[in-house]
Design a protein around this motif. Structure first.
Motif, PDB file in Angstrom:
ATOM      1  N   ALA A   1       0.828  -1.191   0.000  1.00  0.00           N
ATOM      2  CA  ALA A   1       0.000   0.000   0.000  1.00  0.00           C
ATOM      3  C   ALA A   1       0.866   1.245   0.000  1.00  0.00           C
ATOM      4  O   ALA A   1       1.840   1.350   0.712  1.00  0.00           O
ATOM      5  N   SER A   2       0.512   2.220  -0.817  1.00  0.00           N
ATOM      6  CA  SER A   2       1.236   3.476  -0.863  1.00  0.00           C
ATOM      7  C   SER A   2       0.797   4.375   0.268  1.00  0.00           C
ATOM      8  O   SER A   2      -0.369   4.424   0.636  1.00  0.00           O
ATOM      9  N   CYS A   3       1.771   5.106   0.808  1.00  0.00           N
ATOM     10  CA  CYS A   3       1.448   6.071   1.853  1.00  0.00           C
ATOM     11  C   CYS A   3       1.256   7.453   1.272  1.00  0.00           C
ATOM     12  O   CYS A   3       0.973   8.398   1.996  1.00  0.00           O
ATOM     13  N   ALA A   4       1.464   7.605  -0.026  1.00  0.00           N
ATOM     14  CA  ALA A   4       1.347   8.921  -0.634  1.00  0.00           C
ATOM     15  C   ALA A   4      -0.099   9.181  -1.016  1.00  0.00           C
ATOM     16  O   ALA A   4      -0.479   9.182  -2.171  1.00  0.00           O
TER      17      ALA A   4
ATOM     18  N   ASN B   1       9.787   5.388   6.907  1.00  0.00           N
ATOM     19  CA  ASN B   1       9.488   4.520   5.771  1.00  0.00           C
ATOM     20  C   ASN B   1       8.603   3.381   6.245  1.00  0.00           C
ATOM     21  O   ASN B   1       8.899   2.722   7.250  1.00  0.00           O
ATOM     22  N   TYR B   2       7.540   3.121   5.496  1.00  0.00           N
ATOM     23  CA  TYR B   2       6.532   2.154   5.932  1.00  0.00           C
ATOM     24  C   TYR B   2       5.942   1.448   4.710  1.00  0.00           C
ATOM     25  O   TYR B   2       5.823   2.027   3.626  1.00  0.00           O
TER      26      TYR B   2
ATOM     27  N   CYS C   1       5.547   7.712   5.706  1.00  0.00           N
ATOM     28  CA  CYS C   1       4.244   7.829   6.345  1.00  0.00           C
ATOM     29  C   CYS C   1       4.424   8.451   7.726  1.00  0.00           C
ATOM     30  O   CYS C   1       5.468   8.304   8.353  1.00  0.00           O
ATOM     31  N   ILE C   2       3.400   9.123   8.189  1.00  0.00           N
ATOM     32  CA  ILE C   2       3.359   9.527   9.586  1.00  0.00           C
ATOM     33  C   ILE C   2       2.913   8.306  10.365  1.00  0.00           C
ATOM     34  O   ILE C   2       1.759   7.901  10.313  1.00  0.00           O
ATOM     35  N   VAL C   3       3.854   7.686  11.076  1.00  0.00           N
ATOM     36  CA  VAL C   3       3.591   6.408  11.736  1.00  0.00           C
ATOM     37  C   VAL C   3       3.312   6.647  13.218  1.00  0.00           C
ATOM     38  O   VAL C   3       4.136   7.226  13.928  1.00  0.00           O
TER      39      VAL C   3
ATOM     40  N   GLU D   1       3.154  14.755  -2.258  1.00  0.00           N
ATOM     41  CA  GLU D   1       1.845  14.292  -1.843  1.00  0.00           C
ATOM     42  C   GLU D   1       1.789  14.186  -0.321  1.00  0.00           C
ATOM     43  O   GLU D   1       2.805  14.001   0.332  1.00  0.00           O
ATOM     44  N   GLN D   2       0.591  14.302   0.204  1.00  0.00           N
ATOM     45  CA  GLN D   2       0.399  14.264   1.644  1.00  0.00           C
ATOM     46  C   GLN D   2       0.483  12.826   2.146  1.00  0.00           C
ATOM     47  O   GLN D   2      -0.278  11.971   1.687  1.00  0.00           O
ATOM     48  N   PRO D   3       1.393  12.524   3.080  1.00  0.00           N
ATOM     49  CA  PRO D   3       1.463  11.141   3.580  1.00  0.00           C
ATOM     50  C   PRO D   3       0.251  10.804   4.428  1.00  0.00           C
ATOM     51  O   PRO D   3      -0.269  11.644   5.155  1.00  0.00           O
TER      52      PRO D   3
END
Length: 425
Positions: free
Chosen positions: A16-19, A255-256, A309-311, A389-391
């Motif tokens: 899955a993309s985080c963008a 990174n996720y 991603c904001i994890v 792009e917004q994570p």
């Protein structure tokens, strides 16, 4: 800094993309907004650290050995091993081996019995070079040592090879003296900042040599956890039992990636040359099931498919110690002759030698500040006979058994690999 081409991935699964523009509400936690670490703050001559295609391929195969070795340690307890420490020791053994013994060692650690000893040695020399000239914010010590019974002599060509390529200190000692055992174990303690105080319990006067590799890692997270957010929380153990463990917590950009088997997050140390990647199996998926899917080719793809991603990250604070005898695991993986009277170490000495015992002790400590890890491997030789792009915001709560790896991102070598199941050893 070279692009990290390693650690983990599954080619058959779509990550899955985080963008995306998806947002989730931040938890009441520390949101770290520091910029990413610069890639080469030390102004290092990176050409000096560039590996050849052949060396990259050899390390990829060595990483497959790392995964295979970890699978031999399957079980319900927390554990940690250092495959690169085993590989260094096996590399030194390979320099003294011939015939089937050499072929089996090469096939086991490098996946190819036909590689040249020079290629193997140059690759390990490159790993030593990188460790010594890498991240000034991270301490990495890799050391090799051979204690030789004073009544025995190794061949000069062998001693020259391990000294020049592995920076091994070769010492002649009195194996009948109790001081020798203390001296050998003191070397372990010194090289690992006392994390591994000893490696062997006794030494026979008839033993010929003890070959050792030590590795010590001390890395500070690029984005440390704050202790004030550490809480005791439930952790579901390997047998689905619930226990209380100290769980660290932060929100930050990492990174996720996720897929149908697991989710993965990469936590960098220092300037980013070293990192820990945590693999959390999805609900209903065991560590064994997840690990069966992992190959070096698949692992490399995950890293390239990871997104920022904001994890919302929860990770246990833990300490794990493992003490393992490697004779059976390495025999199972293909290197069995070196443990028998049929071993051929004729390039090491003019005598029939075999490896009577190969041992590793490893320890890891994961805390809010970072990670300390160490391992010593010993072989006793005996006479034989998307930025705009917004994570999206994601959750990664490591509150059930998970796997972790510490890697060096220039050579892609896996330094440590382990699992945490809620037990403290």
């Amino acid at each position: 800094m070279m692009k990290n081409t390693m650690i983990l991935g599954l080619s058959a699964m779509i990550l899955a993309s985080c963008a995306t523009t998806q947002h989730k509400q931040d938890v009441n936690n520390n949101v770290n907004s520091n910029v990413e670490a610069t890639k080469n703050p030390n102004n290092m001559d990176t050409d000096y650290l560039i590996l050849s295609d052949g060396q990259h391929a050899l390390i990829d195969r060595a990483n497959q050995f790392a995964l295979d070795l970890f699978r031999t340690q399957a079980g319900m307890d927390s554990k940690v091993i250092s495959p690169v420490s085993v590989s260094f020791l096996m590399g030194m053994l390979a320099n003294g081996a011939d015939g089937d013994t050499k072929d089996e060692i090469f096939s086991t650690i490098a996946g190819d019995k036909n590689i040249s000893i020079d290629e193997l040695n140059d690759t390990y020399a490159a790993i030593l070079r990188t460790a010594a000239n890498g991240d000034k914010l991270t301490t990495v010590n890799i050391a090799n040592y051979i204690a030789v019974n004073k009544h025995f002599k190794l061949k000069n060509a062998y001693t020259d090879a391990v000294s020049n390529k592995y920076a091994a200190n070769v010492e002649n000692l009195d194996f009948s003296s109790p001081k020798t055992l203390k001296h050998i174990n003191q070397w372990c303690s010194d090289q690992t900042d006392r994390m591994i105080p000893s490696i062997i319990d006794h030494l026979n006067p008839s033993d010929i040599a003890v070959l050792m590799n030590a590795i010590y890692f001390n890395g500070t997270w690029t984005d440390p956890f704050s202790k004030k957010y550490t809480r005791q929380e439930n952790f579901q153990g390997y047998t689905r039992d619930i226990k209380k463990v100290d769980v660290m917590h932060q929100n930050h950009k990492f990174n996720y990636a996720d897929n149908s088997q697991y989710s993965a997050v990469e936590l960098p140390y220092g300037n980013g040359q070293y990192s820990m990647t945590v693999l959390l199996p999805n609900e209903g998926v065991s560590i064994d099931e997840m690990m069966k899917q992992l190959t070096t080719a698949e692992l490399a793809k995950l890293q390239q498919q990871m997104d920022k991603c904001i994890v919302d990250l929860k990770l246990p604070r833990f300490s794990t110690t493992t003490d393992v005898r490697l004779n059976t695991p390495l025999s199972t993986l293909g290197a069995k002759t070196m443990f028998s009277g049929n071993a051929d170490f004729s390039r090491m000495a003019d005598a029939g030698l075999f490896v009577s015992a190969m041992l590793q002790k490893a320890k890891i400590e994961v805390s809010e500040e970072g990670t300390k890890a160490a391992a010593v491997t010993a072989a006793v030789m005996t006479m034989s006979a998307l930025p705009h792009e917004q994570p999206r915001h994601v959750k990664f709560y490591a509150k059930r058994p998970f796997v972790y790896m510490i890697t060096e991102n220039n050579t892609n070598a896996i330094l440590f690999i382990g699992q945490y199941t809620g037990t403290e050893n």
